[in-house]
Structures are given as C-alpha cells and as structure tokens.
Design a protein around this motif. Structure first.
Motif, PDB file in Angstrom:
ATOM      1  N   UNK A   1       9.369  -1.472  -9.877  1.00 56.17           N
ATOM      2  CA  UNK A   1       9.096  -0.631  -8.712  1.00 56.17           C
ATOM      3  C   UNK A   1       7.589  -0.474  -8.554  1.00 56.17           C
ATOM      4  N   UNK A   2       7.091  -0.861  -7.395  1.00 56.01           N
ATOM      5  CA  UNK A   2       5.672  -0.740  -7.106  1.00 56.01           C
ATOM      6  C   UNK A   2       5.347   0.536  -6.347  1.00 56.01           C
ATOM      7  N   UNK A   3       6.266   0.937  -5.466  1.00 54.46           N
ATOM      8  CA  UNK A   3       6.021   2.161  -4.722  1.00 54.46           C
ATOM      9  C   UNK A   3       7.308   2.709  -4.171  1.00 54.46           C
TER      10      UNK A   3
ATOM     11  N   UNK B   1       0.809  -1.220   0.000  1.00 52.90           N
ATOM     12  CA  UNK B   1       0.000   0.000   0.000  1.00 52.90           C
ATOM     13  C   UNK B   1       0.840   1.267   0.000  1.00 52.90           C
ATOM     14  N   UNK B   2       2.146   1.137   0.154  1.00 46.24           N
ATOM     15  CA  UNK B   2       3.015   2.316   0.192  1.00 46.24           C
ATOM     16  C   UNK B   2       2.983   3.037   1.522  1.00 46.24           C
ATOM     17  N   UNK B   3       2.675   2.318   2.587  1.00 51.58           N
ATOM     18  CA  UNK B   3       2.482   2.950   3.887  1.00 51.58           C
ATOM     19  C   UNK B   3       3.627   2.774   4.874  1.00 51.58           C
TER      20      UNK B   3
ATOM     21  N   UNK C   1      15.298  11.450   8.025  1.00 51.54           N
ATOM     22  CA  UNK C   1      14.266  11.935   7.098  1.00 51.54           C
ATOM     23  C   UNK C   1      14.532  11.527   5.652  1.00 51.54           C
ATOM     24  N   UNK C   2      15.779  11.164   5.309  1.00 49.21           N
ATOM     25  CA  UNK C   2      16.118  10.760   3.941  1.00 49.21           C
ATOM     26  C   UNK C   2      15.708   9.323   3.632  1.00 49.21           C
ATOM     27  N   UNK C   3      15.220   8.596   4.614  1.00 42.98           N
ATOM     28  CA  UNK C   3      14.885   7.185   4.419  1.00 42.98           C
ATOM     29  C   UNK C   3      13.810   7.017   3.364  1.00 42.98           C
ATOM     30  N   UNK C   4      13.956   5.975   2.545  1.00 45.83           N
ATOM     31  CA  UNK C   4      12.912   5.629   1.582  1.00 45.83           C
ATOM     32  C   UNK C   4      12.643   4.141   1.673  1.00 45.83           C
ATOM     33  N   UNK C   5      11.460   3.758   1.258  1.00 44.40           N
ATOM     34  CA  UNK C   5      11.101   2.344   1.232  1.00 44.40           C
ATOM     35  C   UNK C   5      10.417   2.049  -0.088  1.00 44.40           C
ATOM     36  N   UNK C   6      10.801   0.956  -0.709  1.00 48.91           N
ATOM     37  CA  UNK C   6      10.234   0.564  -1.990  1.00 48.91           C
ATOM     38  C   UNK C   6       9.816  -0.894  -1.934  1.00 48.91           C
ATOM     39  N   UNK C   7       8.652  -1.187  -2.458  1.00 48.14           N
ATOM     40  CA  UNK C   7       8.230  -2.578  -2.609  1.00 48.14           C
ATOM     41  C   UNK C   7       8.683  -3.036  -3.976  1.00 48.14           C
ATOM     42  N   UNK C   8       9.218  -4.230  -4.041  1.00 44.07           N
ATOM     43  CA  UNK C   8       9.737  -4.766  -5.296  1.00 44.07           C
ATOM     44  C   UNK C   8       9.102  -6.120  -5.578  1.00 44.07           C
TER      45      UNK C   8
END
Length: 180
Positions: free
Chosen positions: A172-174, A108-110, A150-157
């Motif tokens: 890349x899904x999100x 869900x990108x959450x 704050x620079x952290x990112x998360x991606x679903x693959x």
C-alpha cells in the motif's frame, strides 16, 4: 427517471505496475448514502451490461468527462468483470498526458476515488433504501476531487510485500478516505 444517467462512487485500488490501473468501480452489498437515501448494489447487477450486451462500448473516463478518455471496452483497453466483491476493472493506460497525470495524482495521494455512470434497469425501494438489481453500465470514472459517496477511498498499489487478493503481492502506497 430511468432515462437519466446516474453516477455513483466506490472504492478503487490502483496497481502501478507498468501503465495499468485496476481495482473496483463498485462494491456489492455495501450501503452508500446518496442524497436523502441509502443505496445497495446486488451481486449480478452488472450482468445486463457485461453478459447480455457483451459488445457494449463502456468507457473509462476522468471525472465523467467524455473528452477525458482513459480506455474503453471496444478496444480492450478497459476490462470489466464481476466477482464476489464487486465490479472489477483493469485499464491499460495509453501514453497520453491525461493518463500520465492520473498516475502522478495516484502516486501523490491526490485522487478522490472511483465512480460509475449507469441507468437503473431494475431497482427496488424499501423505505429510504434503494437496491439496484440490474444496471446498464455506461462508464467508469477516476474522480480527482469529490466522489459521490463520502465513504469512497482510493489506494495506489504496486508489486511488493503484502498479499492482496487475486492480483498478487502488493504494497500500500497511499490511501485517501472521503468524509474529511
């Protein structure tokens, strides 16, 4: 201060093939703002745990909560290694409500990012910059809300159309980026 467990966030990639999360819990040579100083992690910093203490039981948690366990190195449901980019992880998720929720939040990108808990074994300061040379890793965590950086990112693959590093073809899904 070295007896306190510190927590830091970094970038994560979530691979959704089956019930596996994998990515990076820490990235080398990247400045991160922590409180009133910047911090860098050098390549080899996790050797104290990964090579010198190969039987250390490192946990994969949600939000640094020991009651929210996703995996551990002792039973090999959590695999960790350093590569040229950083601390790579792979979690074979159990069939639990918690793991199902984490996968659903990733899709869900959450999710907010990744983090890790550690004790600094060897660090150096140059003005307001701390460089971590040796880390006693205790846990990695999926962070649902606000990661430390704050620079952290998360991606679903998932397996797909785009070549992405040594882990095969992914799409890349999100992507969420902190600092909003």
């Amino acid at each position: 201060m070295q007896n306190e467990i510190e927590r830091r966030a970094a970038e994560v990639e979530v691979r959704s093939k089956g019930r596996v999360l994998e990515g990076y819990a820490a990235v080398f040579n990247t400045r991160a703002k922590v409180a009133d100083f910047d911090e860098l992690i050098t390549p080899g910093a996790f050797n104290a745990t990964l090579r010198e203490r190969p039987h250390a039981d490192i946990l994969a948690l949600v939000d640094h909560d020991a009651s929210a366990l996703l995996g551990r190195t002792r039973n090999k449901s959590l695999e960790l290694h350093e590569d040229t980019r950083g601390l790579h992880f792979r979690i074979a998720l159990p069939k639990t409500t918690l793991a199902d929720d984490v996968l659903a939040l990733a899709d869900a990108g959450s999710l907010g990012g990744m983090s890790f808990g550690f004790r600094a074994l060897k660090d150096a300061w140059s003005g307001a910059v701390r460089t971590l040379h040796a880390i006693d890793l205790r846990e990695i965590s999926v962070v649902r809300a606000w990661p430390a950086y704050p620079q952290t990112s998360v991606s679903a693959r998932a397996l797909g159309h785009v070549q992405d590093g040594p882990f095969g073809r992914r799409i890349r899904l999100l992507e969420l980026e902190g600092g909003r």
